[in-house]
Design a protein around this motif. Sequence first.
Motif, mmCIF file in Angstrom:
data_model
loop_
_atom_site.group_PDB
_atom_site.id
_atom_site.type_symbol
_atom_site.label_atom_id
_atom_site.label_comp_id
_atom_site.label_asym_id
_atom_site.label_seq_id
_atom_site.Cartn_x
_atom_site.Cartn_y
_atom_site.Cartn_z
ATOM 1 N N VAL A 178 -7.887 -88.470 -74.099
ATOM 2 C CA VAL A 178 -8.676 -87.374 -74.658
ATOM 3 C C VAL A 178 -7.947 -86.051 -74.482
ATOM 4 O O VAL A 178 -7.892 -85.221 -75.408
ATOM 5 C CB VAL A 178 -10.065 -87.327 -73.985
ATOM 6 N N HIS A 179 -7.371 -85.841 -73.309
ATOM 7 C CA HIS A 179 -6.634 -84.596 -73.060
ATOM 8 C C HIS A 179 -5.429 -84.465 -73.992
ATOM 9 O O HIS A 179 -5.184 -83.389 -74.556
ATOM 10 C CB HIS A 179 -6.169 -84.567 -71.603
ATOM 11 N N GLN A 180 -4.675 -85.570 -74.167
ATOM 12 C CA GLN A 180 -3.489 -85.523 -75.018
ATOM 13 C C GLN A 180 -3.848 -85.261 -76.475
ATOM 14 O O GLN A 180 -3.148 -84.543 -77.181
ATOM 15 C CB GLN A 180 -2.720 -86.844 -74.907
ATOM 16 N N ARG A 181 -4.947 -85.825 -76.919
ATOM 17 C CA ARG A 181 -5.314 -85.712 -78.333
ATOM 18 C C ARG A 181 -5.992 -84.377 -78.653
ATOM 19 O O ARG A 181 -5.775 -83.834 -79.740
ATOM 20 C CB ARG A 181 -6.242 -86.872 -78.693
ATOM 21 N N GLU A 192 1.589 -88.304 -82.703
ATOM 22 C CA GLU A 192 2.222 -88.752 -83.949
ATOM 23 C C GLU A 192 2.841 -90.143 -83.809
ATOM 24 O O GLU A 192 2.964 -90.887 -84.786
ATOM 25 C CB GLU A 192 3.296 -87.754 -84.390
ATOM 26 N N ILE A 193 3.270 -90.493 -82.582
ATOM 27 C CA ILE A 193 3.902 -91.793 -82.376
ATOM 28 C C ILE A 193 2.901 -92.927 -82.559
ATOM 29 O O ILE A 193 3.261 -94.047 -82.934
ATOM 30 C CB ILE A 193 4.539 -91.833 -80.971
ATOM 31 N N PHE A 194 1.611 -92.652 -82.318
ATOM 32 C CA PHE A 194 0.591 -93.689 -82.369
ATOM 33 C C PHE A 194 -0.204 -93.668 -83.679
ATOM 34 O O PHE A 194 -1.197 -94.376 -83.803
ATOM 35 C CB PHE A 194 -0.379 -93.519 -81.196
ATOM 36 N N ALA A 318 10.941 -95.150 -87.339
ATOM 37 C CA ALA A 318 9.612 -94.880 -87.888
ATOM 38 C C ALA A 318 9.041 -93.537 -87.451
ATOM 39 O O ALA A 318 7.949 -93.166 -87.873
ATOM 40 C CB ALA A 318 8.639 -95.991 -87.485
ATOM 41 N N THR A 319 9.760 -92.799 -86.595
ATOM 42 C CA THR A 319 9.287 -91.491 -86.141
ATOM 43 C C THR A 319 10.242 -90.404 -86.623
ATOM 44 O O THR A 319 11.409 -90.667 -86.921
ATOM 45 C CB THR A 319 9.188 -91.441 -84.612
ATOM 46 N N ASN A 320 9.735 -89.187 -86.687
ATOM 47 C CA ASN A 320 10.577 -88.066 -87.073
ATOM 48 C C ASN A 320 11.687 -87.854 -86.052
ATOM 49 O O ASN A 320 11.535 -88.149 -84.862
ATOM 50 C CB ASN A 320 9.738 -86.793 -87.197
#
Length: 453
Positions: A178-181, A192-194, A318-320
């Motif tokens: 929750v904190h990260q999001r 973005e990775i998930f 698959a990631t920037n």
Amino acid sequence: MGTIYYLSATIFQQPVAEISHVIGRKPAFLLVLTFAASGTIIAGTANSIPVLLAGRAFQGFASAGSVLSAIILTDLVPIQDRAIWLAIQNARMLFFMNLPLLVISAIGLACLLGFDRPEQGIRKSLKRVDWIGIGIFIPSALSFLSPFVMAPTLFPWKSVQALVPLASGVVGLVTLAVHQRLFAKRPMFRPEIFDKHVTVSAILGLTVCGICLNVLLFHLVLFWEGVRGYSKMETSVAVLPETVSIPVAALVCGMLMRRTNRIREAVWVGWPLAVLSLGLLWFMDDSTPLHWLVIINCGVGLAAGTLMAALNVLLLAATNKELNGHAIAMGLQARSAGMCLGIAIGTTVFSYRMNQKLQKVGGGEINSEEILRLIEEIKRDPNCRKAIIDALRVLWGICCALSAAVGVYNGVCKFPLLRPPSVEDAETKVYVVKELGEKSAASGTDVCPDSKV
């Protein structure tokens, strides 16, 4: 000693990576080498088990710094060459034998690795670190993983010592998510990775690889010593099919992906090979011919090497580009966490199943550590050998099922190319085709737009 090492390595990988993103790779790497040297000295001079465990914990923290090697390779090496370099990268720390290597590494880093000094200075940049996230993650991960590496050896799963830390860890990790999001200005775990199925499946795949590898490497020893009656020296030779084939498969896979510019085929080959070879482990017993044992175990190693190379590169592709450092750190974190879970799954399932079989023939309870201490007596008891085979077959079945489930999820995802066509290449192709078209018009000949130049 092995569990405290894996636990420390798993917990500190993301904090070390996050700090390196802010203050730079060089100072973070030198800090890790300092901890590695300290852990080596503590472990090498230890006169008691607590001091030795403290040294191994320091070395586990230093092992978490191996993520910096992968991040630096990600920074310096083009994506099409990263699988080859990641396959070559390998590190092991064996007490005093490492001190000369650590000194050489520190001198080389100080002289050769550029200092990517932040524009705002280290002191101001440290304020940008997600300290709240790190403060939530470390105790939560420690609380969540501790029961997995300590039960059922030290206490049963149904005890307060196992359930309370496990529940506290789950609550802490949910709070961290929750904190990260929602609240973190610069999250340690980048959302973005998930956000893509392909990256989530790659992270799950690396976790399963870690689980299966630790289940295999911890319990194949019991097979070779307890079932086949090998000595410790012969057992170290018997596990060579896995330990040798894994880096070879990773290197070959990286070269093929670089040549074909595709990742999908490596994943599509790796997961079926893993399921097949893990399934064939079920047929290993005291009468299986040695050459078939070598072939089966080579298949396991080839599958593991192929998948680890392909999934790490898939995560990066698959990631920037600006998130590649975070992505490779997350991949290594997932594999390390899987290794901790592999210890728990292996010891719990093996002990439970073996005790079930022994009780049917009037035997007493026994766990994995006691098996290793009583290995000479077990070699002479056919009931114990049959119980070991049966318990190992349950483990191989669990690994096979996990690989099949994650492999299906991973295989149906949309795969990116290893190296997407650049804008410059497209503009050059358009320009060359236009020039040829003008020349062909002047000469009265036709040129196909898809002609190769």
